[in-house]
Design a protein around this motif. Structure first.
Motif, PDB file in Angstrom:
ATOM      1  N   GLU A   1       0.777  -1.217   0.041  1.00 13.73           N
ATOM      2  CA  GLU A   1      -0.049  -0.116   0.076  1.00 13.73           C
ATOM      3  C   GLU A   1       0.868   1.324  -0.017  1.00 13.73           C
ATOM      4  O   GLU A   1       0.582   2.237  -0.743  1.00 13.73           O
ATOM      5  N   PHE A   2       2.200   1.220   0.517  1.00 17.25           N
ATOM      6  CA  PHE A   2       2.777   2.267   0.685  1.00 17.25           C
ATOM      7  C   PHE A   2       3.222   2.799  -0.838  1.00 17.25           C
ATOM      8  O   PHE A   2       3.244   3.861  -1.046  1.00 17.25           O
ATOM      9  N   ASP A   3       3.888   1.614  -1.514  1.00 11.21           N
ATOM     10  CA  ASP A   3       4.301   2.026  -2.835  1.00 11.21           C
ATOM     11  C   ASP A   3       3.182   2.442  -3.722  1.00 11.21           C
ATOM     12  O   ASP A   3       3.159   3.233  -4.588  1.00 11.21           O
ATOM     13  N   ARG A   4       1.984   1.847  -3.835  1.00 13.28           N
ATOM     14  CA  ARG A   4       0.736   2.246  -4.362  1.00 13.28           C
ATOM     15  C   ARG A   4       0.506   3.604  -3.952  1.00 13.28           C
ATOM     16  O   ARG A   4       0.057   4.367  -4.887  1.00 13.28           O
ATOM     17  N   ASP A   5       0.430   4.051  -2.768  1.00 13.16           N
ATOM     18  CA  ASP A   5       0.040   5.298  -2.555  1.00 13.16           C
ATOM     19  C   ASP A   5       0.987   6.670  -2.624  1.00 13.16           C
ATOM     20  O   ASP A   5       0.570   7.567  -2.765  1.00 13.16           O
ATOM     21  N   ILE A   6       2.336   6.195  -2.834  1.00 10.73           N
ATOM     22  CA  ILE A   6       3.230   7.174  -2.916  1.00 10.73           C
ATOM     23  C   ILE A   6       3.310   7.289  -4.721  1.00 10.73           C
ATOM     24  O   ILE A   6       4.255   7.962  -5.027  1.00 10.73           O
ATOM     25  N   ALA A   7       2.686   6.578  -5.392  1.00 10.54           N
ATOM     26  CA  ALA A   7       2.935   6.585  -6.734  1.00 10.54           C
ATOM     27  C   ALA A   7       2.548   7.743  -7.408  1.00 10.54           C
ATOM     28  O   ALA A   7       1.599   8.502  -7.008  1.00 10.54           O
ATOM     29  N   VAL A   8       3.483   8.423  -8.404  1.00  9.30           N
ATOM     30  CA  VAL A   8       3.001   9.461  -9.109  1.00  9.30           C
ATOM     31  C   VAL A   8       3.234   9.343 -10.701  1.00  9.30           C
ATOM     32  O   VAL A   8       3.799   8.274 -10.873  1.00  9.30           O
ATOM     33  N   SER A   9       2.786  10.123 -11.608  1.00  9.10           N
ATOM     34  CA  SER A   9       2.933  10.123 -12.917  1.00  9.10           C
ATOM     35  C   SER A   9       3.110  11.229 -13.431  1.00  9.10           C
ATOM     36  O   SER A   9       2.699  12.185 -13.185  1.00  9.10           O
ATOM     37  N   ARG A  10       3.987  11.142 -14.426  1.00 10.58           N
ATOM     38  CA  ARG A  10       4.658  12.408 -15.056  1.00 10.58           C
ATOM     39  C   ARG A  10       3.477  12.858 -16.148  1.00 10.58           C
ATOM     40  O   ARG A  10       2.971  12.217 -16.807  1.00 10.58           O
ATOM     41  N   GLU A  11       3.282  14.327 -15.935  1.00 11.47           N
ATOM     42  CA  GLU A  11       2.233  14.720 -16.845  1.00 11.47           C
ATOM     43  C   GLU A  11       2.826  16.048 -17.328  1.00 11.47           C
ATOM     44  O   GLU A  11       2.729  17.239 -16.715  1.00 11.47           O
ATOM     45  N   GLY A  12       3.614  15.888 -18.674  1.00 11.17           N
ATOM     46  CA  GLY A  12       4.274  17.063 -19.258  1.00 11.17           C
ATOM     47  C   GLY A  12       5.344  17.590 -18.113  1.00 11.17           C
ATOM     48  O   GLY A  12       6.468  16.887 -17.885  1.00 11.17           O
ATOM     49  N   ASP A  13       5.146  18.717 -17.496  1.00 10.48           N
ATOM     50  CA  ASP A  13       6.133  19.257 -16.828  1.00 10.48           C
ATOM     51  C   ASP A  13       6.166  19.045 -15.447  1.00 10.48           C
ATOM     52  O   ASP A  13       6.818  19.665 -14.707  1.00 10.48           O
ATOM     53  N   HIS A  14       5.112  18.339 -14.931  1.00  9.40           N
ATOM     54  CA  HIS A  14       4.870  18.102 -13.506  1.00  9.40           C
ATOM     55  C   HIS A  14       4.594  16.646 -13.324  1.00  9.40           C
ATOM     56  O   HIS A  14       4.601  15.883 -14.201  1.00  9.40           O
ATOM     57  N   PHE A  15       4.369  16.392 -11.862  1.00 10.75           N
ATOM     58  CA  PHE A  15       4.051  14.997 -11.680  1.00 10.75           C
ATOM     59  C   PHE A  15       2.381  14.981 -10.986  1.00 10.75           C
ATOM     60  O   PHE A  15       2.344  15.927 -10.207  1.00 10.75           O
ATOM     61  N   SER A  16       1.874  14.105 -11.066  1.00 11.13           N
ATOM     62  CA  SER A  16       0.687  13.778 -10.425  1.00 11.13           C
ATOM     63  C   SER A  16       0.400  12.844  -9.468  1.00 11.13           C
ATOM     64  O   SER A  16       1.057  11.739  -9.697  1.00 11.13           O
ATOM     65  N   GLY A  17      -0.181  12.975  -8.250  1.00  8.31           N
ATOM     66  CA  GLY A  17      -0.345  11.813  -7.358  1.00  8.31           C
ATOM     67  C   GLY A  17      -1.419  12.088  -6.684  1.00  8.31           C
ATOM     68  O   GLY A  17      -2.258  12.940  -6.937  1.00  8.31           O
ATOM     69  N   GLU A  18      -1.732  11.415  -5.713  1.00  7.02           N
ATOM     70  CA  GLU A  18      -2.888  11.529  -4.794  1.00  7.02           C
ATOM     71  C   GLU A  18      -2.736  11.161  -3.451  1.00  7.02           C
ATOM     72  O   GLU A  18      -2.039  10.178  -2.946  1.00  7.02           O
ATOM     73  N   LEU A  19      -3.245  12.315  -2.504  1.00  7.81           N
ATOM     74  CA  LEU A  19      -2.902  11.849  -1.091  1.00  7.81           C
ATOM     75  C   LEU A  19      -4.117  11.311  -0.663  1.00  7.81           C
ATOM     76  O   LEU A  19      -5.207  11.897  -0.599  1.00  7.81           O
ATOM     77  N   LYS A  20      -4.001   9.896  -0.244  1.00 11.71           N
ATOM     78  CA  LYS A  20      -5.093   8.971  -0.197  1.00 11.71           C
ATOM     79  C   LYS A  20      -5.529   9.199   1.316  1.00 11.71           C
ATOM     80  O   LYS A  20      -4.790   9.714   2.487  1.00 11.71           O
ATOM     81  N   ASP A  21      -6.739   9.001   1.589  1.00 12.91           N
ATOM     82  CA  ASP A  21      -7.346   9.130   2.831  1.00 12.91           C
ATOM     83  C   ASP A  21      -6.884   8.366   3.920  1.00 12.91           C
ATOM     84  O   ASP A  21      -6.781   8.639   5.121  1.00 12.91           O
ATOM     85  N   GLY A  22      -6.199   7.245   3.729  1.00 17.97           N
ATOM     86  CA  GLY A  22      -5.627   6.464   4.737  1.00 17.97           C
ATOM     87  C   GLY A  22      -4.417   7.022   5.398  1.00 17.97           C
ATOM     88  O   GLY A  22      -4.118   6.416   6.606  1.00 17.97           O
ATOM     89  N   TRP A  23      -3.794   8.259   4.870  1.00 18.53           N
ATOM     90  CA  TRP A  23      -2.835   8.865   5.422  1.00 18.53           C
ATOM     91  C   TRP A  23      -3.145  10.011   6.222  1.00 18.53           C
ATOM     92  O   TRP A  23      -2.507  10.841   6.483  1.00 18.53           O
TER      93      TRP A  23
END
Lengths: 273, 273
Positions: free
Chosen positions: A10-32
């Motif tokens: 779950e840690f690796d799943r939740d810190i995952a980010v994806s590159r979108e052009g000039d920045h990275f996107s991710g999600e701060l999950k409610d579990g944290w």
């Protein structure tokens, strides 16, 4: 919960980010989440993962300084990484974590390849965190249900507190300003430098042990990752030695299963009201 | 040397900056040089003075994290300050010190008005730096002429070393990783929060005391200013407890004449080759 060979923790799943052009996107999950905010150390791991993606030759955080600008909430987040110096043994960047137009976290960081650093000269006079055997410690799983709902963050790992330093949980803080515990991520996810960025902010505020329960917002947290941690349980310790002006400093040490001081951090936080 | 009522001390003269449109200009004077570079703490005081000018309601550094990007040289410098959050008890900014196109120093900082912070709850369990009387300590004025020429920085203050921790000067380091000294700026300039940013980087690298002479470039330095220092002599102490991977951490404590722990800093530095 998915475990077993090949499963993503779950840690690796939740810190995952994806590159979108000039920045990275991710999600701060409610579990944290802790109360209305998201744990600052977890935000740092996610942002740190984006820096790692931006610096393929320098995979590991070495020094990271985080300034917490506004409280993060569960939901999408964006990370911008701006190189300041690359090439050579280390690289230095500035990075921000944003939600919408609001900066949550602004960071300066130096990354490198810890495995490539010289390993022949280690002189540690700091004394390891000593904890009783794990079956004599007090598990975070014993927390009341209302705590688990208020702070689902506390269920993302096993945390086994030193029995002499958990009196705050029953209204009897020691007053010494010290909390230490065994620590291991859920799914038996082994520690690595990115996980250490979360580990240094995982224990309860050391002010609990001073009889000051309540939220202690971090102003600034700087962490040094000094070696890749060995597999197995970590030992964490929070200490404060200087409460003044409505602030306190909180030092964290992280020791690995090979008895190595793998991370040192200090934060300046606001005393709970 | 100008002294007396109304005279401007060399420290104040040398950290002076002027606003020029969207940035600040100053000069890194040769007097603050150590070998080929300019002392990192002094750079931080000059940059910190620009932040102060940019934040009139928040005059004092509270937490400052500095990443040293390239070696600064004597000569003109420019400081850019970018607010991240203003208003309320503290303000947070990003700031850079540049020479020409090169960033020397990139900083995140939280400023506030230390005099306005609550003063009724001070609990310091840290133990004050204990030094022999000043006339039993070893003065920096005793340094050989070639050291004074190589590092004119060392002549910007009186520094009186603990006699048990200055063996490195004669090839007999203690090996403990500790150096402490009395400290006072030239012109009897009294300490203030900006001067503390220099004081935390004023002692020789603690690696001298480990038998490792030579330059120890700072990667990152974070300082917390916890109170306005009382007038008079400061006591400084550098310590390291974890040498590993070609790096060492160096903790500095600054105690004032009222026996108050007024600043705490930690830096990560490269071991001398």
């Amino acid at each position: 919960m998915t475990t077993g060979p090949g499963a993503v923790s779950e840690f690796d799943r939740d810190i995952a980010v994806s590159r979108e052009g000039d920045h990275f996107s991710g999600e701060l999950k409610d579990g944290w989440r802790v109360g209305g905010g998201v744990n600052g150390g977890f935000q740092l791991s996610l942002l740190g993962n984006a820096i790692r993606a931006a610096l393929p030759d320098h995979p590991d955080p070495v020094a990271v300084s985080a300034y917490y600008i506004s409280p993060a909430v569960a939901g999408p987040a964006r990370v911008d990484v701006r190189p300041l110096r690359t090439g050579g043994r280390t690289a230095t960047v500035a990075a921000d974590l944003r939600q919408g137009d609001d900066v949550r976290l602004s960071v300066l960081a130096t990354y490198g390849d810890l495995a490539a650093f010289p390993s022949d000269d280690v002189r540690t006079t700091a004394e390891p965190v000593v904890l009783p055997p794990r079956d004599e410690c007090v598990a975070n799983t014993l927390a009341p249900e209302e705590i688990k709902e208020m702070a689902p963050f506390t269920q993302r790992f096993e945390m086994l507190f030193h029995p002499d330093e958990v009196g705050w949980a029953v209204g009897k803080p020691s007053g010494r300003g010290q909390i230490s515990a065994w620590f291991r991520l859920a799914d038996d996810r082994e520690p690595d430098p990115l996980a250490l960025l979360m580990a240094v902010d995982a224990l309860p505020p050391v002010t609990f042990d001073l009889g000051l329960p309540g939220w202690a917002p971090t102003v600034e947290l700087s962490a040094h990752v000094r070696a890749k941690p060995a597999p197995g349980w970590l030992r964490l310790r929070h200490r404060t030695r200087n409460v003044a002006g409505g602030f306190f400093e909180e030092d964290c040490e992280v020791w690995d299963s090979a008895d190595r001081l793998v991370a040192q951090s200090r934060q300046l936080a606001l005393l709970p009201r």
